[in-house]
Design a protein around this motif. Structure first.
Motif, mmCIF file in Angstrom:
data_model
loop_
_atom_site.group_PDB
_atom_site.id
_atom_site.type_symbol
_atom_site.label_atom_id
_atom_site.label_comp_id
_atom_site.label_asym_id
_atom_site.label_seq_id
_atom_site.Cartn_x
_atom_site.Cartn_y
_atom_site.Cartn_z
ATOM 1 N N LEU A 143 0.877 -1.167 0.000
ATOM 2 C CA LEU A 143 0.000 0.000 0.000
ATOM 3 C C LEU A 143 0.916 1.218 0.000
ATOM 4 N N ARG A 144 0.980 1.936 -1.139
ATOM 5 C CA ARG A 144 1.925 3.044 -1.286
ATOM 6 C C ARG A 144 1.275 4.374 -0.952
ATOM 7 N N PHE A 145 2.004 5.199 -0.206
ATOM 8 C CA PHE A 145 1.521 6.520 0.183
ATOM 9 C C PHE A 145 2.302 7.586 -0.571
ATOM 10 N N ARG A 146 1.549 8.588 -1.100
ATOM 11 C CA ARG A 146 2.196 9.686 -1.814
ATOM 12 C C ARG A 146 1.686 11.004 -1.225
ATOM 13 N N GLY A 147 2.594 11.913 -0.993
ATOM 14 C CA GLY A 147 2.224 13.254 -0.532
ATOM 15 C C GLY A 147 1.521 13.251 0.810
ATOM 16 N N ARG A 148 0.332 13.860 0.845
ATOM 17 C CA ARG A 148 -0.402 14.018 2.099
ATOM 18 C C ARG A 148 -1.106 12.751 2.557
ATOM 19 N N GLU A 149 -1.030 11.704 1.758
ATOM 20 C CA GLU A 149 -1.664 10.434 2.144
ATOM 21 C C GLU A 149 -1.006 9.861 3.406
ATOM 22 N N MET A 150 0.204 10.297 3.715
ATOM 23 C CA MET A 150 0.908 9.821 4.908
ATOM 24 C C MET A 150 0.164 10.196 6.192
ATOM 25 N N TYR A 185 -7.353 -8.788 3.037
ATOM 26 C CA TYR A 185 -7.107 -10.144 3.553
ATOM 27 C C TYR A 185 -8.415 -10.902 3.764
ATOM 28 N N GLU A 186 -9.465 -10.217 4.234
ATOM 29 C CA GLU A 186 -10.762 -10.879 4.453
ATOM 30 C C GLU A 186 -11.303 -11.484 3.159
ATOM 31 N N LYS A 187 -11.015 -10.848 2.028
ATOM 32 C CA LYS A 187 -11.478 -11.367 0.731
ATOM 33 C C LYS A 187 -10.710 -12.638 0.338
ATOM 34 N N LEU A 188 -9.522 -12.828 0.927
ATOM 35 C CA LEU A 188 -8.685 -13.986 0.584
ATOM 36 C C LEU A 188 -8.559 -14.988 1.726
ATOM 37 N N GLU A 189 -9.309 -14.803 2.805
ATOM 38 C CA GLU A 189 -9.170 -15.645 3.993
ATOM 39 C C GLU A 189 -9.309 -17.134 3.719
ATOM 40 N N ASP A 190 -10.172 -17.492 2.767
ATOM 41 C CA ASP A 190 -10.419 -18.915 2.493
ATOM 42 C C ASP A 190 -9.235 -19.614 1.826
ATOM 43 N N VAL A 191 -8.369 -18.874 1.114
ATOM 44 C CA VAL A 191 -7.236 -19.505 0.419
ATOM 45 C C VAL A 191 -5.871 -19.084 0.939
ATOM 46 N N ALA A 192 -5.805 -17.974 1.678
ATOM 47 C CA ALA A 192 -4.504 -17.434 2.073
ATOM 48 C C ALA A 192 -4.395 -17.262 3.584
ATOM 49 N N VAL A 193 -3.144 -17.188 4.032
ATOM 50 C CA VAL A 193 -2.842 -16.925 5.432
ATOM 51 C C VAL A 193 -1.754 -15.848 5.469
ATOM 52 N N ILE A 194 -1.768 -15.013 6.505
ATOM 53 C CA ILE A 194 -0.802 -13.915 6.591
ATOM 54 C C ILE A 194 0.551 -14.450 7.054
ATOM 55 N N ASP A 195 1.591 -14.232 6.239
ATOM 56 C CA ASP A 195 2.966 -14.581 6.618
ATOM 57 C C ASP A 195 3.555 -13.487 7.498
ATOM 58 N N LYS A 196 3.483 -12.255 7.001
ATOM 59 C CA LYS A 196 3.953 -11.102 7.763
ATOM 60 C C LYS A 196 2.805 -10.112 7.862
ATOM 61 N N ALA A 197 2.527 -9.700 9.075
ATOM 62 C CA ALA A 197 1.446 -8.738 9.310
ATOM 63 C C ALA A 197 1.788 -7.393 8.669
ATOM 64 N N PRO A 198 0.778 -6.552 8.405
ATOM 65 C CA PRO A 198 1.036 -5.238 7.799
ATOM 66 C C PRO A 198 2.020 -4.423 8.634
ATOM 67 N N LYS A 199 3.010 -3.856 7.951
ATOM 68 C CA LYS A 199 4.061 -3.112 8.641
ATOM 69 C C LYS A 199 4.518 -1.966 7.745
ATOM 70 N N MET A 200 4.787 -0.828 8.348
ATOM 71 C CA MET A 200 5.254 0.325 7.589
ATOM 72 C C MET A 200 6.724 0.151 7.213
ATOM 73 N N GLU A 201 7.033 0.372 5.940
ATOM 74 C CA GLU A 201 8.407 0.368 5.457
ATOM 75 C C GLU A 201 8.587 1.609 4.596
ATOM 76 N N GLY A 202 9.099 2.650 5.197
ATOM 77 C CA GLY A 202 9.274 3.902 4.465
ATOM 78 C C GLY A 202 7.934 4.536 4.164
ATOM 79 N N ARG A 203 7.649 4.775 2.880
ATOM 80 C CA ARG A 203 6.383 5.401 2.483
ATOM 81 C C ARG A 203 5.343 4.372 2.047
ATOM 82 N N SER A 204 5.539 3.105 2.430
ATOM 83 C CA SER A 204 4.555 2.087 2.055
ATOM 84 C C SER A 204 4.316 1.119 3.204
#
Length: 164
Positions: free
Chosen positions: A115-122, A136-155
């Motif tokens: 999820l990329r942030f640009r400008g004032r979206e931060m 993730y809720e849309k993919l719950e039946d087939v997928a599992v979270i490996d790494k939880a959402p985490k901020m890395e720079g501007r994304s």
């Protein structure tokens, strides 16, 4: 190691048709191999005493290469596919991206959701975590979270993989 390169005093010898010939000196084993017009090959160097076998070395190398090639065929490398989102994504666009990610996950690939942030979206980072959660809720039946959402720079990044 083959033939004269075998320097051990005693070895356990296996004949060309797989029968145990017992423990003997390397010189005697070489003599037996020469009589059969084959090679003396050290198969288990770490054993006490080392195990050697009387076989055709060229044929042995070919068989080993074939087995290795067969094992490589059965391996599957998992790729990491990326799905990029933006904080102001609409629901239909989110569904389209979710369907794309579903295809990747069902093929066995890992999916990196960015999820990329640009400008004032931060300024609205806290709201965007909800976007990744709904993705993730849309993919719950087939997928599992490996790494939880985490901020890395501007994304914000989340990794999904196939449910086992």
């Amino acid at each position: 190691m083959i033939n004269e390169k075998i320097r051990d005093k005693e070895i356990r010898l296996i004949g060309q048709d797989g029968e145990q010939l017992g423990i003997m000196s390397a010189k005697e084993a070489m003599k037996l191999a020469r009589e059969a017009e084959l090679d003396l090959v050290k198969i288990a160097p770490t054993a006490k005493p080392p195990v050697c076998k009387i076989i055709d070395y060229g044929k042995y190398r070919y068989e080993m290469a074939r087995k290795e090639k067969e094992a490589k065929k059965k391996q599957r490398t998992t790729e990491v596919k990326e799905v990029r989102l933006s904080p102001n994504i609409d629901t239909n666009d989110l569904n389209t991206k979710a369907n794309q990610a579903r295809k990747f996950v069902s093929k066995g690939d890992k999916v990196k959701v960015t999820l990329r942030f640009r400008g004032r979206e931060m300024a609205h980072v806290n709201y965007s975590k909800q976007i990744l959660d709904s993705f993730y809720e849309k993919l719950e039946d087939v997928a599992v979270i490996d790494k939880a959402p985490k901020m890395e720079g501007r994304s914000m990044v989340m990794f999904l993989s196939q449910k086992r």
